[in-house]
Motif scaffolding. Structure first.
Motif, short mmCIF file in Angstrom:
data_model
loop_
_atom_site.label_atom_id
_atom_site.label_comp_id
_atom_site.label_asym_id
_atom_site.label_seq_id
_atom_site.Cartn_x
_atom_site.Cartn_y
_atom_site.Cartn_z
N VAL A 62 0.83 -1.20 0.00
CA VAL A 62 0.00 0.00 0.00
C VAL A 62 0.87 1.26 0.00
N TYR A 63 2.05 1.17 0.59
CA TYR A 63 2.95 2.33 0.71
C TYR A 63 4.07 2.34 -0.31
N MET A 64 4.51 1.17 -0.75
CA MET A 64 5.68 1.13 -1.64
C MET A 64 5.55 0.06 -2.70
N GLY A 65 4.35 -0.09 -3.25
CA GLY A 65 4.11 -1.15 -4.23
C GLY A 65 4.45 -0.78 -5.66
N ARG A 66 4.81 0.46 -5.90
CA ARG A 66 5.18 0.85 -7.27
C ARG A 66 6.61 0.43 -7.57
N GLY A 67 6.90 0.24 -8.84
CA GLY A 67 8.26 -0.13 -9.21
C GLY A 67 8.43 -1.63 -9.15
N SER A 68 9.53 -2.07 -8.63
CA SER A 68 9.87 -3.48 -8.60
C SER A 68 8.97 -4.26 -7.64
N PRO A 69 8.51 -5.43 -8.05
CA PRO A 69 7.77 -6.29 -7.12
C PRO A 69 8.72 -7.05 -6.18
N ARG A 70 10.02 -6.92 -6.41
CA ARG A 70 11.02 -7.63 -5.61
C ARG A 70 11.48 -6.77 -4.43
N LEU A 71 10.55 -6.50 -3.53
CA LEU A 71 10.85 -5.70 -2.36
C LEU A 71 10.70 -6.56 -1.11
N THR A 72 11.54 -6.30 -0.14
CA THR A 72 11.51 -7.01 1.13
C THR A 72 11.59 -5.98 2.25
N THR A 73 10.71 -6.13 3.22
CA THR A 73 10.78 -5.27 4.40
C THR A 73 11.81 -5.84 5.37
N CYS A 74 12.62 -4.97 5.91
CA CYS A 74 13.63 -5.34 6.87
C CYS A 74 13.30 -4.58 8.16
N TRP A 75 12.75 -5.29 9.13
CA TRP A 75 12.38 -4.68 10.41
C TRP A 75 13.51 -4.94 11.38
N SER A 132 0.30 -14.93 5.60
CA SER A 132 -0.68 -14.05 4.95
C SER A 132 -0.26 -13.67 3.53
N HIS A 133 1.01 -13.78 3.22
CA HIS A 133 1.51 -13.44 1.88
C HIS A 133 1.17 -14.51 0.83
N ARG A 134 0.70 -15.69 1.27
CA ARG A 134 0.43 -16.75 0.30
C ARG A 134 -0.80 -17.60 0.61
N SER A 135 -1.45 -17.38 1.73
CA SER A 135 -2.56 -18.24 2.13
C SER A 135 -3.83 -17.94 1.33
N GLU A 136 -4.65 -18.96 1.19
CA GLU A 136 -5.96 -18.79 0.55
C GLU A 136 -6.82 -17.84 1.37
N GLU A 137 -6.70 -17.91 2.71
CA GLU A 137 -7.50 -17.07 3.59
C GLU A 137 -7.28 -15.58 3.31
N TYR A 138 -6.09 -15.23 2.88
CA TYR A 138 -5.76 -13.82 2.64
C TYR A 138 -5.74 -13.46 1.15
N ARG A 139 -6.08 -14.38 0.27
CA ARG A 139 -6.03 -14.09 -1.17
C ARG A 139 -6.86 -12.86 -1.54
N ARG A 140 -8.08 -12.80 -1.09
CA ARG A 140 -8.95 -11.67 -1.45
C ARG A 140 -8.38 -10.35 -0.94
N ILE A 141 -7.81 -10.36 0.25
CA ILE A 141 -7.20 -9.13 0.78
C ILE A 141 -6.01 -8.72 -0.07
N ARG A 142 -5.17 -9.69 -0.45
CA ARG A 142 -4.01 -9.36 -1.31
C ARG A 142 -4.47 -8.80 -2.66
N GLU A 143 -5.57 -9.35 -3.19
CA GLU A 143 -6.04 -8.94 -4.52
C GLU A 143 -6.86 -7.66 -4.50
N THR A 144 -7.28 -7.20 -3.34
CA THR A 144 -8.05 -5.95 -3.24
C THR A 144 -7.21 -4.91 -2.49
N TYR A 145 -7.25 -4.96 -1.18
CA TYR A 145 -6.47 -4.03 -0.37
C TYR A 145 -4.99 -4.03 -0.76
N GLY A 146 -4.43 -5.21 -0.99
CA GLY A 146 -3.00 -5.34 -1.28
C GLY A 146 -2.56 -4.74 -2.60
#
Length: 142
Positions: free
Chosen positions: A41-54, A73-87
């Protein structure tokens, strides 16, 4: 950036990494938390090869409002709709307004049947996750 982190990412991705000029500092005052969100939501433009380092700069126990992730949550069926909408939203491009958070309520996330995970973190610990990993923080109770 840190030479140690640069070496780690070079080894992980077999290429020289780049970093954003801007770094997001997460600190929450007493009684507050960071809402749950996906970083796309904040940094999805550009390369899809991004990793957060906390990386905590100090010891962070549960009471200080440390990181909480939703493993899988990055790959589960339960979160698919959220990734495809909000994500797929972009906070700036899509004029979303507000914080860009998916929810401030961890109870809302539990209905997707994946656990929430946190830990006591020591200064210098490292947590890496992808742009579609749902995460937020505990409430700072100090």
């Amino acid at each position: 950036g840190s030479p140690s982190l640069r070496a780690l990412f070079t080894k992980l991705f077999d290429t020289s990494p780049a970093t954003f000029d801007f770094k997001w500092l997460r600190a929450v005052t007493t009684g507050e938390s960071s809402g749950f969100h996906m970083d796309t939501v904040y940094m999805g433009r550009g390369s899809p090869r991004l990793t957060t380092c906390w990386l905590p700069l100090m010891d962070v126990g549960y009471e200080l409002g440390g990181l909480v992730v939703v493993p899988g949550s990055h790959r589960s069926e339960e979160y698919r709709r959220i990734r495809e909408t909000y994500g797929t939203l972009d906070l700036d491009r899509d004029d979303v307004g507000g914080t860009g958070w998916f929810s401030e309520d961890p109870e809302e996330l539990l209905r997707f049947q994946l656990p929430l995970a946190t830990a006591r973190f020591a200064a210098g610990d490292l947590v890496l996750f992808g742009m579609h990993t749902m995460h937020g923080s505990c409430v700072n109770t100090t």
